[in-house]
Write an enzyme that holds these catalytic residues in place. Structure first.
Site, PDB file in Angstrom:
ATOM      1  N   LYS A 116       0.812  -1.219   0.000  1.00 46.60           N
ATOM      2  CA  LYS A 116       0.000   0.000   0.000  1.00 46.60           C
ATOM      3  C   LYS A 116       0.845   1.268   0.000  1.00 46.60           C
ATOM      4  O   LYS A 116       0.477   2.276  -0.614  1.00 46.60           O
ATOM      5  CB  LYS A 116      -0.952  -0.016   1.193  1.00 46.60           C
ATOM      6  CG  LYS A 116      -2.145  -0.945   1.033  1.00 46.60           C
ATOM      7  CD  LYS A 116      -3.095  -0.797   2.213  1.00 46.60           C
ATOM      8  CE  LYS A 116      -4.425  -1.485   1.941  1.00 46.60           C
ATOM      9  NZ  LYS A 116      -4.294  -2.908   1.690  1.00 46.60           N
ATOM     10  N   GLU A 200      -2.634   6.880   7.735  1.00 50.96           N
ATOM     11  CA  GLU A 200      -3.311   7.673   6.715  1.00 50.96           C
ATOM     12  C   GLU A 200      -4.484   8.402   7.339  1.00 50.96           C
ATOM     13  O   GLU A 200      -5.099   7.918   8.302  1.00 50.96           O
ATOM     14  CB  GLU A 200      -3.792   6.723   5.608  1.00 50.96           C
ATOM     15  CG  GLU A 200      -4.263   7.366   4.339  1.00 50.96           C
ATOM     16  CD  GLU A 200      -4.568   6.316   3.281  1.00 50.96           C
ATOM     17  OE1 GLU A 200      -3.751   6.125   2.372  1.00 50.96           O
ATOM     18  OE2 GLU A 200      -5.618   5.656   3.376  1.00 50.96           O
ATOM     19  N   ARG A 303      -6.535  -7.919 -10.301  1.00 45.40           N
ATOM     20  CA  ARG A 303      -7.250  -9.160 -10.621  1.00 45.40           C
ATOM     21  C   ARG A 303      -8.669  -8.803 -11.042  1.00 45.40           C
ATOM     22  O   ARG A 303      -9.056  -7.629 -11.028  1.00 45.40           O
ATOM     23  CB  ARG A 303      -7.301 -10.069  -9.390  1.00 45.40           C
ATOM     24  CG  ARG A 303      -7.893  -9.358  -8.163  1.00 45.40           C
ATOM     25  CD  ARG A 303      -8.181 -10.286  -7.024  1.00 45.40           C
ATOM     26  NE  ARG A 303      -8.473  -9.587  -5.779  1.00 45.40           N
ATOM     27  CZ  ARG A 303      -9.605  -9.011  -5.464  1.00 45.40           C
ATOM     28  NH1 ARG A 303     -10.608  -9.027  -6.330  1.00 45.40           N
ATOM     29  NH2 ARG A 303      -9.773  -8.422  -4.291  1.00 45.40           N
TER      30      ARG A 303
END
Length: 455
Positions: A116, A200, A303
């Site tokens: 991330k 975050e 995906r």
């Protein structure tokens, strides 16, 4: 086109991939665990290979067993579906090293977007908006406290290697941060083998909106609209719809352009999804409302997504077919310069869980009657007589409803939910019946806290 395809997955997504493969004249090969021997995807494949016991580590995550099955059956390509090994870069490399075609993005793109923090930094460099947060892992608790003070509370504490809503916690102040940091770090080390933690900014009121992208064989990246994914429990999706009722044409242009930049930044090929947080417009201290919403990059799923069918309906494409064409080096079935969305679609994830607390409720299926009618599609993993075991995800089926407008789709969805009969395992159909009458959902002005407000 690929001639033989091994599906390295199970349940509804295996059936879904097999269905398209057989329509295209591709020999479809299934792999299955001992727990899944009686499931429909095993019967519907042209060939099926037992690869191990119920434990996923010994079966659906067992690289050696899957590759051995591919070799013994003469498979030309491997489609990983979603979950399990679908975002495992090492598996992708191993498949290609074995001389097989990998139906998915390149291993380098999977690696780049799998962390991330690295993904945030890449996206920021590419001009994709990211939320205020750390550009390096918070090495220890003191570093996390310092970072949070600079970012401003509340903050989200995230496992850098996490995904699927796992490995996250919210801290409203330093005391909560000290608890959540240790908790998330320990979880990340246990689940992902990587204890790196990202700090975050946390936005108390957000919508979760994602963009479907497709990296074509010729190198172009195209965006096939957005999906609204804000109906969630425990940060995991229950309902998705396309287009999002929150996204204006101007905002859609910005979202899709950012998603294309995200794909181009990692030379993306095949299907993928750029997930974003949409922060609703709120008046400032002086009462002024901004002209448009802010959105921030959340993560990229390298995906096929569970919710891909809503995009298929709105854009009139078969995304599995497009994946296979890209993997084979072929052009898409559609004109990338003339993508034209039409109508509306909603997907309801029918899970084997109770409709109040959403706790798993496996069991034998004694009754299974799927709804039918115009605009109704059911992608299911089970039929009557099957047993839902505790070894895997609780997803029973996806109820996908389409129509000319959101109102028409909701009306059809009510009838479809009422007509869907499942007896045996617990299921969340009663929750959907409640949601489809909920005024906040009907208005379209809902956010990721809608389920908690309903409960």
């Amino acid at each position: 086109m690929i001639e033989s395809l091994l599906v390295a997955n199970r349940g509804e997504i295996a059936r879904r991939i097999i269905r398209t493969a057989k329509r295209l004249g591709i020999r479809a090969i299934a792999v299955y665990s001992e727990a899944d021997a009686d499931l429909p995807f095993v019967v519907e494949a042209d060939e099926a290979v037992l690869i191990g016991p119920p434990n996923p580590t010994q079966s659906y995550r067992n690289t050696e067993a899957i590759l051995a099955a591919a070799k013994s059956t003469g498979a030309q390509a491997i489609h990983p579906g979603y979950g399990f090994l679908s975002e495992n870069a090492e598996f992708a490399r191993t498949v290609e090293s074995a001389g097989l075609i990998w139906v998915g993005p390149g291993a380098d793109a999977i690696t780049a977007m799998g962390d991330k923090i690295n993904a945030r930094n890449l996206m920021a460099a590419a001009g994709v908006p990211v939320a205020p947060g750390t550009t390096d892992p918070a090495a220890d608790l003191d570093a996390a406290v310092t970072a949070a003070a600079e970012i401003g509370y509340p903050v989200m504490v995230k496992a850098a290697a996490g995904g699927g809503g796992m490995g996250m916690g919210v801290a409203a102040d330093e005391g909560a941060l000290r608890i959540e940091y240790d908790k998330v770090r320990a979880f990340a080390e246990r689940m992902f083998g990587d204890g790196s933690v990202l700090i975050e900014r946390f936005f108390p009121r957000v919508r979760h909106v994602e963009v479907q992208i497709l990296g074509l064989a010729d190198g172009r990246v195209v965006a096939l609209g957005e999906r609204e994914c804000s109906v969630q429990r425990r940060n995991q999706k229950l309902v998705e719809e396309s287009p999002s009722p929150a996204v204006s044409p101007a905002l859609r242009d910005r979202l899709l352009a950012a998603a294309v930049r995200a794909g181009e930044a990692v030379n993306y090929r095949n299907a993928g999804t750029v997930e974003c947080l949409l922060v609703p417009r709120e008046p400032d201290a002086a009462g002024a409302v901004p002209d448009s919403e802010d959105f921030f990059f959340l993560e990229m799923n390298t995906r096929l997504q569970v919710e891909h069918p809503v995009t298929e309906y709105v854009y009139g494409v078969d995304l599995v077919e497009e994946q296979l064409r890209v993997a084979a080096g072929l052009a898409p079935t559609f004109d990338p310069d003339a993508l034209s969305p039409r109508g509306h679609a909603i997907e309801l994830r029918v899970n084997a869980e109770d409709p109040k607390r959403f706790l798993p409720g496996p069991g034998k299926v004694t009754t299974w009657v799927e709804p039918t009618g115009e605009g109704i599609r059911v992608d299911s993993g089970y039929v009557e007589g099957n047993t839902v075991t505790p070894f895997y995800d609780s997803l029973l089926a996806k109820l996908i409803v389409s129509g000319a407008s959101r109102d028409e789709v909701i009306a059809r969805a009510r009838d479809a939910v009422a007509g869907f009969q499942i007896v045996g395992p617990k299921n969340n159909l009663p929750f959907f019946a409640e949601l489809l009458e909920n005024e906040e959902f009907l208005s379209g002005a809902y956010d990721t806290a809608i389920v908690s407000r309903m409960r």
